[in-house]
Design an enzyme around this catalytic site. Sequence first.
Site, PDB file in Angstrom:
ATOM      1  N   SER A 171       3.052  -9.094  -1.653  1.00 59.69           N
ATOM      2  CA  SER A 171       2.640 -10.497  -1.733  1.00 59.69           C
ATOM      3  C   SER A 171       1.988 -10.815  -3.082  1.00 59.69           C
ATOM      4  CB  SER A 171       1.683 -10.846  -0.591  1.00 59.69           C
ATOM      5  OG  SER A 171       0.490 -10.098  -0.684  1.00 59.69           O
ATOM      6  N   HIS A 172       1.574  -9.771  -3.827  1.00 59.44           N
ATOM      7  CA  HIS A 172       1.004  -9.979  -5.159  1.00 59.44           C
ATOM      8  C   HIS A 172       1.927  -9.460  -6.255  1.00 59.44           C
ATOM      9  CE1 HIS A 172      -2.776 -10.588  -2.921  1.00 59.44           C
ATOM     10  NE2 HIS A 172      -3.102 -11.327  -3.958  1.00 59.44           N
ATOM     11  N   HIS A 225      -5.639 -18.017 -12.132  1.00 59.11           N
ATOM     12  CA  HIS A 225      -5.689 -16.693 -11.493  1.00 59.11           C
ATOM     13  C   HIS A 225      -4.652 -16.603 -10.379  1.00 59.11           C
ATOM     14  CE1 HIS A 225      -8.241 -13.049 -10.622  1.00 59.11           C
ATOM     15  NE2 HIS A 225      -7.421 -13.072  -9.591  1.00 59.11           N
ATOM     16  N   LEU A 241      -7.375  -8.525  -7.070  1.00 55.26           N
ATOM     17  CA  LEU A 241      -8.546  -8.081  -7.822  1.00 55.26           C
ATOM     18  C   LEU A 241      -8.635  -6.564  -7.942  1.00 55.26           C
ATOM     19  CD1 LEU A 241     -11.282 -10.522  -6.425  1.00 55.26           C
ATOM     20  CD2 LEU A 241     -10.090 -10.646  -8.630  1.00 55.26           C
ATOM     21  N   PHE A 282     -10.302  -8.099  -0.282  1.00 57.75           N
ATOM     22  CA  PHE A 282      -9.804  -8.971   0.783  1.00 57.75           C
ATOM     23  C   PHE A 282     -10.269 -10.404   0.595  1.00 57.75           C
ATOM     24  CE2 PHE A 282     -13.654  -6.916   2.688  1.00 57.75           C
ATOM     25  CZ  PHE A 282     -14.441  -8.037   2.846  1.00 57.75           C
ATOM     26  N   ARG A 284      -2.953 -16.643   1.695  1.00 56.74           N
ATOM     27  CA  ARG A 284      -2.036 -17.787   1.706  1.00 56.74           C
ATOM     28  C   ARG A 284      -0.599 -17.329   1.463  1.00 56.74           C
ATOM     29  NH1 ARG A 284      -2.895 -23.068   2.069  1.00 56.74           N
ATOM     30  NH2 ARG A 284      -1.377 -24.543   1.227  1.00 56.74           N
ATOM     31  N   GLU A 297       0.693 -14.634   2.480  1.00 54.87           N
ATOM     32  CA  GLU A 297       1.205 -14.061   3.720  1.00 54.87           C
ATOM     33  C   GLU A 297       1.693 -15.165   4.660  1.00 54.87           C
ATOM     34  OE1 GLU A 297       2.123 -10.901   6.389  1.00 54.87           O
ATOM     35  OE2 GLU A 297       1.748 -11.008   4.228  1.00 54.87           O
ATOM     36  N   ARG A 329      -9.257   5.112   8.809  1.00 54.60           N
ATOM     37  CA  ARG A 329      -8.673   5.023   7.478  1.00 54.60           C
ATOM     38  C   ARG A 329      -9.605   4.271   6.536  1.00 54.60           C
ATOM     39  NH1 ARG A 329      -5.684   1.187   4.735  1.00 54.60           N
ATOM     40  NH2 ARG A 329      -5.567  -0.182   6.563  1.00 54.60           N
ATOM     41  N   SER A 340      -7.675   0.975   1.073  1.00 58.47           N
ATOM     42  CA  SER A 340      -6.929   1.380  -0.130  1.00 58.47           C
ATOM     43  C   SER A 340      -6.152   2.674   0.043  1.00 58.47           C
ATOM     44  CB  SER A 340      -7.817   1.477  -1.382  1.00 58.47           C
ATOM     45  OG  SER A 340      -8.681   2.594  -1.327  1.00 58.47           O
TER      46      SER A 340
END
Length: 343
Positions: free
Chosen positions: A52-53, A125, A129, A184, A191, A193, A309, A312
Site C-alpha cells: 500500500s506504500h 508526504h 515513516l 501505524f 486510507r 487500504e 510477534r 515489524s
Amino acid sequence: MNLQDARDEVVLSVEGVIDLAMKVLTQDGLSPAQAQPLARAMAWAERDDCRSHGLQRLPGCLDTMRHPRFNRNADPIPEEVSAAVTRIDADFGYSLLAFERGLEMLVPKAKAMGVSILAINNCFHSTALWPEIEAITAHGLAALIMNPSHSWVAPAGGTAPILGTNPIAFGWPRKDHPPYVFDFATSAAARAEIARHRKENKPIPVGWGVDSEGRPTTDPAAVLSGAMLTFGGHKGSALATMVELLAGPLIGGPTSLQSMAFDAGAKAAPCHAELVIAFNPALLGGETVEHNHAAAEALFAAFGVQGARLPSERRYRARQRSVTEGIRVDRELYDRILSLVAG
C-alpha cells in the site's frame, strides 16, 4: 532489472523497482534529487511486502506533482535553531529529501545532547515513516516520528472528518537484531487500504468508517466520501489529536483541517509538517547503558516465549525473502506503470 515473468506477476529486483519509479517520476519533471529518496522508499515498501506504500502510490504522486504549489525542484536547506533543534523547510517538495538532509544534523545533535528534534515544514508526504525510523536507529539512536495528514477522520463520538490518519512511528536500536519498529496510523485502517478494498470490490470491516450521513458502513466508497474512524475509540482519537498539536502548531505546521483547505480539491498528498525526535540511549542511560540494553532485550525475548510477534517482524521476513526470490509486483499494476512511462 527484470528477474522473472509470470502470468499474473512480474518479479523485479530492488534496483528494478527503483529504476521503474525513477522513470515515472523524472519523466513528469521531478528533479532527480527529489525523486531518488521517494523511489527508494517505494522499493523498500515493495521489498518488505508493504504494497500500500509501494508502486501503487506512483499515480497519486503524479497527481500530487500537479498541485499548483508543488515544487518539482525543491531544494531544502537545514537551519540550525539551537544545539538540539534543527528546522528544514521542504520548499513544497516531497518530505524525504528534507528528511535526509536534516538527518545529517539530527544525528550528531542527538549524540551530543541526548535528545534532538528535526522539524520539517511545507512538505508533501506520501510514504511510510518506518524507513525514516530505520535510518535513525542505524546510528544507535531511538526515534519517534509523527505527522498529521488531511482531515479524513472523525473523532470519537463525532461524524464529520476533522482529524488526519496521523501516523506515529517509533524505533529502538538493537545490537544483534533488526531494530524494534512500529509504524501505524491512529485511524482504524490506512486510507490506502480502504481504497484497495474499493478497487477490489470488497467490503471493509465494521468500525473502519462512516458514510456522509455519519452512519456505520462496510462500503469502502461510502467511507472515502464520508469519514474514517480512529482505532480504539476515544483513545485513538486522543492520540490523533496529540499528533495534530505536536506535528502541527508546536512546530509551525498546519493541522489536518488546514492541510485539506490548502489542497483546495486538488486531491494531492497532504502538505504539512513532520516532527522527528531522536534519543541517544548511550547518553541518557548513564552508567547503566549495558544493563538497560539487556533489560530491553529481555522484554523482547518475553514476547517470543509466549509466541507473540513483535511489530515489524513480518516486514523483516519479507525483506529476507525478497533478497532471494525478488519482489513480486502485480502485472496489472506493472503494466499500468509502464503505460505512464510510455505516455
